[in-house]
Design an enzyme around this catalytic site. Structure first.
Site, PDB file in Angstrom:
ATOM      1  N   ARG A 241      -0.681  -1.647  19.693  1.00  0.00           N
ATOM      2  CA  ARG A 241      -0.398  -3.030  20.078  1.00  0.00           C
ATOM      3  C   ARG A 241      -0.463  -3.187  21.596  1.00  0.00           C
ATOM      4  O   ARG A 241       0.059  -2.363  22.334  1.00  0.00           O
ATOM      5  CB  ARG A 241       0.971  -3.455  19.551  1.00  0.00           C
TER       6      ARG A 241
ATOM      7  N   GLY B 112      12.305  -0.208  11.335  1.00  0.00           N
ATOM      8  CA  GLY B 112      12.525   1.238  11.306  1.00  0.00           C
ATOM      9  C   GLY B 112      13.606   1.697  12.270  1.00  0.00           C
ATOM     10  O   GLY B 112      13.811   1.109  13.326  1.00  0.00           O
TER      11      GLY B 112
ATOM     12  N   HIS C 102       2.193   3.457  16.169  1.00  0.00           N
ATOM     13  CA  HIS C 102       2.179   2.014  15.908  1.00  0.00           C
ATOM     14  C   HIS C 102       2.231   1.229  17.223  1.00  0.00           C
ATOM     15  O   HIS C 102       1.472   0.273  17.402  1.00  0.00           O
ATOM     16  CB  HIS C 102       3.359   1.629  15.021  1.00  0.00           C
TER      17      HIS C 102
ATOM     18  N   SER D  59      -1.752   4.265   4.254  1.00  0.00           N
ATOM     19  CA  SER D  59      -2.903   3.633   3.596  1.00  0.00           C
ATOM     20  C   SER D  59      -3.693   2.730   4.523  1.00  0.00           C
ATOM     21  O   SER D  59      -4.791   2.305   4.174  1.00  0.00           O
ATOM     22  CB  SER D  59      -2.434   2.824   2.387  1.00  0.00           C
TER      23      SER D  59
ATOM     24  N   GLY E  53       0.837  -1.194   0.000  1.00  0.00           N
ATOM     25  CA  GLY E  53       0.000   0.000   0.000  1.00  0.00           C
ATOM     26  C   GLY E  53       0.866   1.235   0.000  1.00  0.00           C
ATOM     27  O   GLY E  53       2.080   1.167   0.179  1.00  0.00           O
ATOM     28  N   GLY E  54       0.226   2.345  -0.191  1.00  0.00           N
ATOM     29  CA  GLY E  54       0.916   3.628  -0.134  1.00  0.00           C
ATOM     30  C   GLY E  54       1.158   4.042   1.308  1.00  0.00           C
ATOM     31  O   GLY E  54       0.715   3.380   2.253  1.00  0.00           O
ATOM     32  N   ALA E  55       1.839   5.156   1.475  1.00  0.00           N
ATOM     33  CA  ALA E  55       2.078   5.692   2.813  1.00  0.00           C
ATOM     34  C   ALA E  55       0.747   6.032   3.467  1.00  0.00           C
ATOM     35  O   ALA E  55      -0.147   6.574   2.815  1.00  0.00           O
ATOM     36  CB  ALA E  55       2.957   6.940   2.728  1.00  0.00           C
TER      37      ALA E  55
END
Length: 173
Positions: A55, A37, A51, A14, A10-12
Site C-alpha cells: 500500500r 489483525g 501487506h 489465495s 478465499g483460502g489462506a
C-alpha cells in the site's frame, strides 16, 4: 456504477487481500484500510509488513481489532474502506471470549449503516476436515456463519483462488 458492498472470500494466501486492495485503489475513492489483525509473533509481523508494503501513502490505516464497525461509521460516501479481515476479527473475539453473537450483530449493523463503500476480506475455512479440538470446531462453525451473514449484506461476493477472482453474487463493472 461501482458496487457499495463487496465480500472477498478465499483460502489462506489465495490473493484475496491483494485483489481487494487493487479494487479499492481503482475505485477512485479515498482509500481506508481497517486492520483487524493483532501481531502476536514474528510470522504474523512479517505478513503484516508484506501487506503494508503493497500500500502506498494514499491509504489511511485504522487499527480496529475488535470493532471495525466503529471505524467504518466515521467514513463518508467518498471513502472506500477495506476491512482486512473478518477472520482475524472473529479470532480476536474468540480469544477474548466475548459474546460472539452480539459482536456479529454490531458488525452487521455497522456494515448496513455505512455511508462509505466497503470491501471485507474473509477466509473460507469449510473445505477441510473436521478439526479434532473443540476450539477449532467452534471457530470453523462461527466463520461459516459469519461468512453467510456477510454474503447476505454484500452486493458482490467473490471467491479468490490462486489470485483469480470468481464472481459468486452480483456484478462488477
Amino acid at each position: 456504477m461501482l458496487p457499495k458492498r463487496i465480500l472477498v472470500l478465499g483460502g489462506a494466501a489465495s490473493g484475496k487481500s491483494q485483489w481487494a486492495e487493487n479494487w479499492v485503489k481503482s475505485s477512485g475513492l479515498a482509500q481506508v484500510y481497517i486492520a483487524t489483525g493483532r501481531i502476536f509473533d514474528n510470522e504474523l509481523a512479517a505478513r503484516v509488513a508484506i501487506h503494508r508494503a503493497r500500500r502506498d501513502d494514499a491509504w489511511q490505516e485504522i487499527e480496529a481489532p475488535l470493532d471495525p464497525g466503529a471505524a467504518l461509521g466515521q467514513l463518508d460516501p467518498g471513502h472506500a474502506a477495506l476491512i482486512d479481515c473478518a477472520t482475524m476479527w472473529l479470532s480476536n473475539h474468540l480469544m477474548e471470549e466475548t459474546d460472539l453473537a452480539a459482536a456479529e450483530t454490531r458488525l452487521i449493523e455497522a456494515l448496513r449503516a455505512s455511508r462509505a463503500t466497503w470491501v471485507i476480506v474473509s477466509n473460507e475455512v469449510g473445505h477441510g476436515i473436521v478439526p479434532q479440538n473443540a476450539l477449532a470446531r467452534q471457530f470453523r462453525e462461527a466463520q461459516g456463519r459469519l461468512n453467510i451473514a456477510l454474503a447476505a449484506e454484500a452486493d458482490v461476493v467473490l471467491q479468490v483462488i490462486a489470485g483469480l477472482p470468481r464472481l459468486l453474487k452480483g456484478s462488477l463493472p
